[in-house]
Design an enzyme around this catalytic site. Structure first.
Site, PDB file in Angstrom:
ATOM      1  N   GLY A  30       0.793  -1.232   0.000  1.00 51.76           N
ATOM      2  CA  GLY A  30       0.000   0.000   0.000  1.00 51.76           C
ATOM      3  C   GLY A  30       0.822   1.276   0.000  1.00 51.76           C
ATOM      4  O   GLY A  30       1.834   1.400  -0.705  1.00 51.76           O
ATOM      5  N   ASP A  76       7.108  -4.918  14.925  1.00 49.07           N
ATOM      6  CA  ASP A  76       5.734  -4.727  15.381  1.00 49.07           C
ATOM      7  C   ASP A  76       5.684  -3.399  16.137  1.00 49.07           C
ATOM      8  O   ASP A  76       6.248  -3.275  17.227  1.00 49.07           O
ATOM      9  CB  ASP A  76       5.328  -5.887  16.307  1.00 49.07           C
ATOM     10  CG  ASP A  76       3.928  -5.711  16.877  1.00 49.07           C
ATOM     11  OD1 ASP A  76       3.257  -4.708  16.541  1.00 49.07           O
ATOM     12  OD2 ASP A  76       3.505  -6.574  17.669  1.00 49.07           O
ATOM     13  N   VAL A  77       5.004  -2.393  15.562  1.00 50.25           N
ATOM     14  CA  VAL A  77       5.005  -1.068  16.191  1.00 50.25           C
ATOM     15  C   VAL A  77       4.189  -1.047  17.487  1.00 50.25           C
ATOM     16  O   VAL A  77       4.218  -0.057  18.219  1.00 50.25           O
ATOM     17  CB  VAL A  77       4.510   0.051  15.235  1.00 50.25           C
ATOM     18  CG1 VAL A  77       5.366   0.127  13.989  1.00 50.25           C
ATOM     19  CG2 VAL A  77       3.039  -0.111  14.885  1.00 50.25           C
ATOM     20  N   ASN A 103       3.507   5.216   9.384  1.00 44.71           N
ATOM     21  CA  ASN A 103       2.517   4.815   8.371  1.00 44.71           C
ATOM     22  C   ASN A 103       1.770   3.535   8.747  1.00 44.71           C
ATOM     23  O   ASN A 103       0.625   3.331   8.342  1.00 44.71           O
ATOM     24  CB  ASN A 103       3.261   4.628   7.030  1.00 44.71           C
ATOM     25  CG  ASN A 103       2.410   3.956   5.974  1.00 44.71           C
ATOM     26  OD1 ASN A 103       1.600   4.600   5.325  1.00 44.71           O
ATOM     27  ND2 ASN A 103       2.578   2.651   5.807  1.00 44.71           N
ATOM     28  N   SER A 158      -5.674  10.785   8.794  1.00 39.60           N
ATOM     29  CA  SER A 158      -6.662  10.493   7.751  1.00 39.60           C
ATOM     30  C   SER A 158      -7.658  11.635   7.603  1.00 39.60           C
ATOM     31  O   SER A 158      -8.112  12.205   8.607  1.00 39.60           O
ATOM     32  CB  SER A 158      -7.444   9.219   8.082  1.00 39.60           C
ATOM     33  OG  SER A 158      -8.482   9.051   7.127  1.00 39.60           O
ATOM     34  N   TYR A 171     -10.921   3.439  14.404  1.00 42.72           N
ATOM     35  CA  TYR A 171      -9.979   3.992  13.424  1.00 42.72           C
ATOM     36  C   TYR A 171     -10.011   5.520  13.437  1.00 42.72           C
ATOM     37  O   TYR A 171      -8.969   6.174  13.471  1.00 42.72           O
ATOM     38  CB  TYR A 171     -10.338   3.462  12.028  1.00 42.72           C
ATOM     39  CG  TYR A 171      -9.432   3.977  10.935  1.00 42.72           C
ATOM     40  CD1 TYR A 171      -8.162   3.449  10.757  1.00 42.72           C
ATOM     41  CD2 TYR A 171      -9.842   5.004  10.089  1.00 42.72           C
ATOM     42  CE1 TYR A 171      -7.324   3.935   9.759  1.00 42.72           C
ATOM     43  CE2 TYR A 171      -9.010   5.480   9.087  1.00 42.72           C
ATOM     44  CZ  TYR A 171      -7.756   4.938   8.927  1.00 42.72           C
ATOM     45  OH  TYR A 171      -6.924   5.421   7.942  1.00 42.72           O
ATOM     46  N   LYS A 175      -6.931   8.117  14.370  1.00 39.62           N
ATOM     47  CA  LYS A 175      -6.369   9.115  13.452  1.00 39.62           C
ATOM     48  C   LYS A 175      -6.585  10.533  13.996  1.00 39.62           C
ATOM     49  O   LYS A 175      -5.773  11.434  13.770  1.00 39.62           O
ATOM     50  CB  LYS A 175      -6.984   8.943  12.056  1.00 39.62           C
ATOM     51  CG  LYS A 175      -6.637   7.600  11.414  1.00 39.62           C
ATOM     52  CD  LYS A 175      -5.134   7.405  11.257  1.00 39.62           C
ATOM     53  CE  LYS A 175      -4.768   6.064  10.684  1.00 39.62           C
ATOM     54  NZ  LYS A 175      -3.313   5.882  10.509  1.00 39.62           N
ATOM     55  N   PRO A 201      -4.745  11.899   4.215  1.00 36.17           N
ATOM     56  CA  PRO A 201      -5.130  11.530   2.851  1.00 36.17           C
ATOM     57  C   PRO A 201      -6.635  11.350   2.738  1.00 36.17           C
ATOM     58  O   PRO A 201      -7.304  10.996   3.710  1.00 36.17           O
ATOM     59  CB  PRO A 201      -4.447  10.165   2.634  1.00 36.17           C
ATOM     60  CG  PRO A 201      -3.558   9.937   3.814  1.00 36.17           C
ATOM     61  CD  PRO A 201      -4.106  10.780   4.928  1.00 36.17           C
TER      62      PRO A 201
HETATM   63  N1  LIG Z   1      -5.364   4.086   1.786  1.00 37.00           N
HETATM   64  C1  LIG Z   1      -6.151   5.046   2.267  1.00 37.00           C
HETATM   65  O1  LIG Z   1      -7.212   5.364   1.730  1.00 37.00           O
HETATM   66  C2  LIG Z   1      -5.759   5.798   3.517  1.00 37.00           C
HETATM   67  C3  LIG Z   1      -6.425   7.006   3.797  1.00 37.00           C
HETATM   68  C4  LIG Z   1      -6.084   7.697   4.948  1.00 37.00           C
HETATM   69  C5  LIG Z   1      -5.083   7.216   5.775  1.00 37.00           C
HETATM   70  N2  LIG Z   1      -4.452   6.041   5.480  1.00 37.00           N
HETATM   71  C6  LIG Z   1      -3.432   5.573   6.407  1.00 37.00           C
HETATM   72  O2  LIG Z   1      -2.211   5.383   5.718  1.00 37.00           O
HETATM   73  C7  LIG Z   1      -1.507   4.262   6.249  1.00 37.00           C
HETATM   74  C8  LIG Z   1      -1.238   3.251   5.145  1.00 37.00           C
HETATM   75  O3  LIG Z   1      -2.468   2.916   4.497  1.00 37.00           O
HETATM   76  P1  LIG Z   1      -2.576   1.662   3.529  1.00 37.00           P
HETATM   77  O4  LIG Z   1      -3.754   1.899   2.653  1.00 37.00           O
HETATM   78  O5  LIG Z   1      -1.267   1.370   2.898  1.00 37.00           O
HETATM   79  O6  LIG Z   1      -2.936   0.508   4.621  1.00 37.00           O
HETATM   80  P2  LIG Z   1      -2.724  -1.075   4.558  1.00 37.00           P
HETATM   81  O7  LIG Z   1      -3.674  -1.660   5.548  1.00 37.00           O
HETATM   82  O8  LIG Z   1      -2.784  -1.563   3.144  1.00 37.00           O
HETATM   83  O9  LIG Z   1      -1.225  -1.292   5.057  1.00 37.00           O
HETATM   84  C9  LIG Z   1      -0.867  -1.177   6.403  1.00 37.00           C
HETATM   85  C10 LIG Z   1       0.478  -1.838   6.603  1.00 37.00           C
HETATM   86  O10 LIG Z   1       0.815  -1.749   8.006  1.00 37.00           O
HETATM   87  C11 LIG Z   1       1.290  -3.005   8.422  1.00 37.00           C
HETATM   88  N3  LIG Z   1       1.073  -3.170   9.874  1.00 37.00           N
HETATM   89  C12 LIG Z   1      -0.106  -3.408  10.510  1.00 37.00           C
HETATM   90  N4  LIG Z   1       0.100  -3.533  11.815  1.00 37.00           N
HETATM   91  C13 LIG Z   1       1.425  -3.354  12.027  1.00 37.00           C
HETATM   92  C14 LIG Z   1       2.245  -3.385  13.181  1.00 37.00           C
HETATM   93  N5  LIG Z   1       1.730  -3.636  14.396  1.00 37.00           N
HETATM   94  N6  LIG Z   1       3.566  -3.141  13.040  1.00 37.00           N
HETATM   95  C15 LIG Z   1       4.102  -2.908  11.814  1.00 37.00           C
HETATM   96  N7  LIG Z   1       3.384  -2.899  10.686  1.00 37.00           N
HETATM   97  C16 LIG Z   1       2.056  -3.122  10.786  1.00 37.00           C
HETATM   98  C17 LIG Z   1       0.488  -4.017   7.616  1.00 37.00           C
HETATM   99  O11 LIG Z   1       1.091  -5.301   7.606  1.00 37.00           O
HETATM  100  C18 LIG Z   1       0.477  -3.330   6.247  1.00 37.00           C
HETATM  101  O12 LIG Z   1       1.629  -3.654   5.499  1.00 37.00           O
HETATM  102  C19 LIG Z   1      -2.381   3.687   7.363  1.00 37.00           C
HETATM  103  O13 LIG Z   1      -1.971   4.233   8.602  1.00 37.00           O
HETATM  104  C20 LIG Z   1      -3.768   4.208   6.999  1.00 37.00           C
HETATM  105  O14 LIG Z   1      -4.600   4.322   8.132  1.00 37.00           O
HETATM  106  C21 LIG Z   1      -4.770   5.328   4.368  1.00 37.00           C
END
Ligand SMILES: NC(=O)c1ccc[n+]([C@@H]2O[C@H](COP(=O)([O-])OP(=O)(O)OC[C@H]3O[C@@H](n4cnc5c(N)ncnc54)[C@H](O)[C@@H]3O)[C@@H](O)[C@H]2O)c1
Length: 265
Positions: A30, A76-77, A103, A158, A171, A175, A201
């Site tokens: 992502g 693991d964060v 992220n 977000s 969620y 955020k 975003p």
């Molecule tokens: N895609 C969107 O529309 C959007 C919009 C607003 C905000 N965001 C934010 O942007 C960030 C990335 O979004 P995305 O769409 O790529 O999400 P996603 O769910 O596709 O990816 C999240 C990643 O974080 C990893 N992860 C989860 N828990 C974890 C942990 N404890 N330690 C380490 N890694 C961990 C997952 O394995 C994954 O690779 C997120 O924080 C999301 O909330 C996304």
């Protein structure tokens, strides 16, 4: 500038990023994956701090195959010990940490449900990863950033928090907390050379399917934007690189909404 990486979605306008070490949490897929590739395309070294080791390694390989440098380390964060081990490994390997992109988040795996039906354990897990994770990671990078009198901390919040989107209150709460933490952290760190900003975003469509936006909602979301097309990870890359670069030195404590003009303020 590496042409292969540029073709893979990178941008090259940020010369100050060359040689910088940028931790991107959750960069195994992502948005984080797009950011890691973009940092590498600028000559920075992304640290892919991802809980899914195989996915993190795969992104590092993509970058290496395109001629860039990256370091994947299972992290693991939600765990202070795991973060400490990651920081120690990065310090040992590179002797510096310049940029942190908070992220990682529980996002694409979330089920939508009214807030009175969210199990407490799920609520607590989302807050643990999405809020406590950035808190712990931000604390952990401070010694290296203070030493260098330079640092860039970028939270992925977000745009959903400004819209009152229903059915994933954990969620939204997480955020909203990140957005609130941004200004306070920036104020505490104002005289250190470390800036703290957040990106909000809009709904951004990555290679990962998710349940939080139905096809009908996607049409409605795009219709609300000034720029009437679906947001992609590349639409966020420029803002991340700018906030990570030397060019943003006087910009801190801000929440930047990048949503194609869906909301204005
Ligand atoms: N895609 C969107 O529309 C959007 C919009 C607003 C905000 N965001 C934010 O942007 C960030 C990335 O979004 P995305 O769409 O790529 O999400 P996603 O769910 O596709 O990816 C999240 C990643 O974080 C990893 N992860 C989860 N828990 C974890 C942990 N404890 N330690 C380490 N890694 C961990 C997952 O394995 C994954 O690779 C997120 O924080 C999301 O909330 C996304």
């Amino acid at each position: 500038m590496n042409a292969n990486l540029k073709a893979a979605g990178g941008q090259s306008d940020f010369a100050s990023l060359k040689g910088r070490v940028a931790i991107v949490t959750g960069a195994g897929q992502g948005l984080g994956r797009a950011f890691a590739k973009a940092f590498a395309a600028c000559g920075a070294i992304p640290v892919i701090a991802e809980i899914n080791a195989a996915k993190g390694e795969a992104v590092a390989k993509e970058i290496a195959d395109a001629g860039g440098q990256a370091f994947a380390i299972a992290t693991d964060v939600a765990s202070q010990e795991s973060i400490a081990a990651m920081i120690e490994a990065v310090e040992r390997r590179y002797g510096r940490i310049d940029i942190l992109v908070n992220n990682a988040g529980i996002f694409s795996t979330l089920d939508m449900r009214p807030f009175d039906q969210i199990p407490l354990e799920e609520w607590e897990r989302v807050l643990r990863v999405n809020v406590t994770g950035p808190f712990l990671c931000s604390r952990a990078v401070l010694p290296a950033m203070r030493r260098a009198k330079f640092g860039r901390i970028i939270h992925m919040a977000s745009g959903a928090v400004t819209m009152g989107r229903p059915n994933y209150l954990h969620y939204i709460a997480s955020k909203g907390a990140l957005a609130g933490m941004t200004g306070s952290m920036a104020r505490e760190l104002g005289d250190t050379g470390i800036t703290v900003n957040a990106i909000l975003p809009g709904a951004t469509f990555t290679e990962i399917e998710r349940k939080t936006v139905s096809p009908e909602q996607k049409v409605r979301i795009v219709a609300q934007q000034c720029i009437p097309r679906a947001e992609t990870p590349d639409d966020l890359v420029g803002t991340v690189l700018f906030l990570a670069s030397d060019s943003s030195a006087f910009l801190t404590g801000q929440c930047l909404t990048v949503d194609g003009g869906a909301t204005h303020r």
